[in-house]
Enzyme design. Structure first.
Site, PDB file in Angstrom:
ATOM      1  CB  SER A  20       1.770   3.027  -1.281  1.00  0.00           C
ATOM      2  OG  SER A  20       2.826   2.327  -1.907  1.00  0.00           O
ATOM      3  CG  HIS A  22       5.292   6.395  -3.544  1.00  0.00           C
ATOM      4  ND1 HIS A  22       4.176   6.012  -4.277  1.00  0.00           N
ATOM      5  CD2 HIS A  22       5.349   5.537  -2.489  1.00  0.00           C
ATOM      6  CE1 HIS A  22       3.600   4.976  -3.693  1.00  0.00           C
ATOM      7  NE2 HIS A  22       4.279   4.673  -2.610  1.00  0.00           N
ATOM      8  CE1 TYR A  40       1.624   0.892   2.492  1.00  0.00           C
ATOM      9  CE2 TYR A  40       2.635  -1.033   3.528  1.00  0.00           C
ATOM     10  CZ  TYR A  40       2.639  -0.058   2.541  1.00  0.00           C
ATOM     11  OH  TYR A  40       3.636  -0.038   1.604  1.00  0.00           O
ATOM     12  CG  ASP A  70       4.590   7.574  -7.358  1.00  0.00           C
ATOM     13  OD1 ASP A  70       5.744   7.110  -7.234  1.00  0.00           O
ATOM     14  OD2 ASP A  70       3.581   7.014  -6.929  1.00  0.00           O
TER      15      ASP A  70
END
Length: 859
Positions: free
Chosen positions: A717, A832, A636, A800
């Site tokens: 994301s 999302h 991430y 989203d």
């Protein structure tokens, strides 16, 4: 800005193009009217306005206001609509006008032009004109038409005056201001999220991807296995502790949309609690013919009524409705908000603090409320009282209220940026006063009148000692604010914990009797309990919980002594622990094992990044693998979010059990070592997160765990940006990519979804310096037709409204056009999260694992 101009839309829309408006008056406070021709007197004098500097240069929020004003003034009637050029061609003579300096554009709008431009300065004022200038400057400069300068070019002395405009190619201006991608974006049309043509493209891509992946014999088996686990009734029903109750939202095969329910804390301890259903979302959706997705609830201090947040399809925009808990019915004439990205909280039983979309100018550039109002029960919303207004350049503003037996602490939180905030105490008369906390204070909760927060930056309060970033502090809110000025901070502060270089505070929650913190050392956790003691001191104790994994705070009761925690690791199923208030947590509920972990092991290694930084990562795989194995590397690396050990039935059943390895990289940008670890990869240092990820990939190969053709990468994301950037930068390191709900076009991200709110993380591409470093890694601008990339699978969702599906769509379309191997799948629901219910989630994950198995050879 527009809110200071009442009736603006009407008066300006009636100003006909080509007719001069009123000249600025002396009383307006604006500069006196000057005939535009006077600016072009003999010599080389340019308009006086050319010496002006735009105070809002590059401000996306002001440009957005300017766009609204441009339309309200009927400017597009003469100059074309949004994006047609810097100003657009005049419909009178079809010639483009390019104003050069901001001041020249300002003067032309303010004072008018001799061949038809009205003088708007006296009508709208200086600030409104600057907003128009900022909007015009934000538009792309046309490449295919000549431009006419509004001022003459400077001539050498003796060569004559320059009163005539010169038609030229505008090459220098275009070179300075054009999009750095060097060519128009052919896939802008895919940014129309719900447009018919883009959705036809999505439908075709979905059919193509489903045809390839769902035809795999493993797909249906994987789908059923995931869905069975997600719908299993022996899952742990996590909940919120309120008074004597546990509130829980539950989804399963019988209730795919879910039920909201509660039971007593005592009954919750039983293996099969007797739940009281408060709302059946499936039934409500059926009755109202709505695709409702649960987004949470908040109740009054006495638990009489609750505000429910319901989303259509799973996006961040919600409808707010008030439920009477005793009657199990919506309150007639109760508090309600139409669909928007709203913020609402109870101040007391009959009052709420709220912000929503009140109309033009009421939302920030990031798309969140900037106005906080106080609304009394029984009054129409139009009579709600404004108690605070933030700026449109802020991320947002919202009311924050803490209730417990000792009373109420009510605040306004102004989010200046994504990582900076100001806090204002709301007095009984509705006035606000700023508290003496630093911008980097991250508010976590309140224990009594003690606000609990961590520091994102070092801080030395006035008359106080220096406090280190990452520390956990409390600030005692005074019972009465001093007359005038802000209260002093130093005497009201207490430091609960200061992490060392290997530690970080990951989660914090406040209960009635204590503050709880999950504190990690080299990415494994423990729960600390801080209790107030005499003389403003606090005690610190550590709960007896298992070691070597993640410790999370599930809930803390603001009205009682109870708290709940959970422990898990990559191979240890989650166990829920309950603390009755005596500091002796006992196991309450455990998740059954979803896969056989007896032959698996987890090890932590450290890779050395490009700049010498040691980067931790966890590897879970078989105890005795026969050589390199197919591996999924997950990461991430953003927003100070830590990737701590977790028990994943999906990876366990569908990857580890089939001989693969699962790796999680704790790269910079995350919060694994506190704010400093995050800040090391902010803004111009973003590349360090990607260097860390690449270092982990190379270390895996060096250790013989896997090989590049066997190494797949996955992220969602910001993690989607991570894996797509790594794919573009180092394609030779990877065998496959799964990119979920990603950011990718980093040159346009601030104009897509909630992107403007993330400028503190990535930078603002409207600023030239920021744009330079963003261009170096933005995947959309750097993917090339003449390079070979690993196969990639993009997964996103139409609903989203945070990141939006736009990034994945455009990247997939560009890569397909370039001839690369790409699959794309877009769920029509889910927001999302990518999925609105268990079936959609099972589909997304089954498609992903089948794809990885096909490309990397697992199973």
């Amino acid at each position: 800005m527009l809110r200071s101009l009442p009736g603006l839309s009407l008066c300006l829309a009636l100003t006909a193009c080509g007719q001069h408006g009123a000249a600025p008056s002396e009383q307006s406070g604006a500069p006196p009217a000057i005939a535009y021709e006077a600016h072009l007197a003999a010599g080389v004098r340019v308009p006086a306005g050319a010496t002006l500097r735009n105070p809002h240069e590059g401000d996306a929020a002001v440009a957005k206001n300017g766009a609204s004003l441009f339309t309200a003034m009927n400017c597009d009637g003469c100059h074309g609509t949004d994006g047609s050029g810097w100003v657009g061609p005049s419909l009178a003579d079809r010639r483009w006008r390019y104003g050069g300096a901001d001041g020249e554009i300002f003067s032309s709008i303010y004072y008018g032009r001799p061949k038809g431009m009205p003088a708007f300065g006296g009508t709208v004022g200086t600030e409104a004109v600057w907003s128009l200038v900022t909007y015009i400057r934000s538009l792309p400069l046309p490449d295919d038409v000549p431009t006419e300068s509004w001022v003459g070019e400077a001539r050498a002395p003796g060569t004559g005056a320059s009163g005539e405009g010169k038609v030229n190619s505008g090459q220098e201006q275009r070179q300075a201001h054009r999009d750095d991608s060097a060519s128009p974006d052919p896939y802008l049309w895919l940014e129309d999220v719900h447009g018919a043509k883009p959705l036809e493209w999505v439908k075709a891509q979905n059919a193509r991807s489903a045809g390839i992946l769902k035809a795999d014999p493993s797909y249906h088996k994987d789908y059923e296995a995931i869905l069975k686990v997600m719908d299993a009734t022996d899952r742990i029903p996590y909940g919120d502790l309120e008074h004597q109750y546990v509130f829980n939202f539950w989804q399963d095969a019988e209730h795919p949309k879910g039920i909201w329910r509660r039971t007593t804390i005592a009954d919750y301890a039983h293996s099969a609690p007797s739940w009281d259903i408060l709302l059946d979302l499936d039934q409500l959706a059926k009755d109202e013919h709505e695709n409702w997705v649960w987004k949470g609830a908040e109740c009054t201090p006495a638990l009489q009524r609750c505000l429910l947040h319901l989303s259509r399809g799973g996006g961040d925009a919600v409808v707010v409705r008030e439920l009477d808990l005793a009657a199990r019915a919506f309150v007639k004439d109760g508090f309600q908000l139409a669909e928007a990205k709203s913020a609402v909280t109870y101040l007391d039983e009959d009052t709420v603090l709220f912000g929503t979309d009140f109309g033009p100018g009421s939302m920030t550039a990031s798309g969140y409320p900037r106005i906080v109002k106080l609304w009394k029960r029984g009054a129409p919303q139009s009579q709600a009282r404004t108690i605070y207004e933030g700026r449109q350049s802020d991320v947002g503003a919202q009311g924050v209220v803490f209730h417990d037996a000792s009373g109420t602490v009510a605040l306004v939180e102004r989010d200046v940026g994504f990582f900076t905030a100001e806090y204002y105490l709301i007095a009984s008369d509705g006035t606000t006063r700023q508290l003496p906390l630093p911008l980097g204070a991250d508010l976590k909760g309140a224990q009594g009148r003690n606000l609990v927060f961590t520091l994102r930056e070092d801080w030395t309060p006035p008359k106080g000692k220096r406090m280190s970033k990452g520390s956990l502090l409390t600030y005692r809110v005074p019972d009465r604010l001093p007359a005038g000025g802000r209260p002093e901070a130093a005497d009201a502060l207490a430091v609960l914990y200061t992490p060392d270089a290997h530690s970080a505070i990951d989660e914090v929650a406040a209960g009635r009797d204590a503050v709880y913190a999950s504190i990690y050392h080299d990415v494994t956790g423990a729960i600390h309990v801080f209790r107030p003691a005499a003389g403003g001191k606090w005690s610190d104790s550590t709960l007896s919980l298992p070691a070597g994994g993640s410790t999370h705070i599930v809930a803390a009761n603001s009205w009682g002594p109870e708290a709940q925690f959970r422990f898990e690791s990559y191979t240890t199923p989650t166990t829920l622990y309950a603390d009755a208030g005596d500091g002796k947590p006992l196991p309450l509920k455990s998740l059954p094992a979803r896969f056989d972990a007896s032959s698996l092991r987890t090890e932590q290694f450290f890779a050395t990044s490009k700049d010498g930084t040691r980067v931790p990562y966890f590897v879970t795989l078989g105890r005795a693998p026969a050589g390199p194995v197919p591996t999924v590397l997950y990461g991430y690396g953003g927003f100070e979010i830590s990737m701590t050990p977790s028990y994943s039935p999906n990876f366990g059943m569908l990857w580890l059990s089939r001989g693969g390895a699962f790796v999680v990289a704790n790269i910079r940008g995350g919060g694994e070592y506190g704010p400093g670890w995050h800040q090391a990869a902010l803004l111009e240092n973003r590349q360090k997160a990607y260097d860390d990820f690449q270092a982990v990939a190379q270390d895996l190969v060096r250790r013989g765990i896997t090989t590049p053709p066997q190494l797949g990468i996955m992220g969602g994301s910001n993690g989607g940006l991570l894996v797509s950037a790594n794919m573009v930068q180092r394609p030779e390191l990877f065998g496959a990519v799964v990119c979920q709900v990603p950011l990718i076009d980093m040159i346009r991200y601030t104009h897509i979804g909630a992107g403007a709110s993330w400028a503190a993380e990535y930078g603002d591409p409207e600023r030239p310096a920021d744009r330079t470093w963003i261009m170096k890694y933005s995947p959309y601008q750097n993917v090339k037709a003449d390079r070979s990339y690993p196969p990639v699978f993009f997964v996103t969702a139409t609903s989203d409204d945070r990141v939006t599906p736009v990034h994945a769509r455009k990247m997939a379309a560009r890569m397909l056009e370039q001839g690369h191997e790409v699959l794309f799948y877009e769920n029509t629901d889910g927001g999302h999260a990518g999925a609105a219910d268990h079936k959609q989630a099972a589909e997304m994950w089954a498609l992903s694992f089948v794809y990885l198995a096909q490309k990397l050879g697992a199973g």
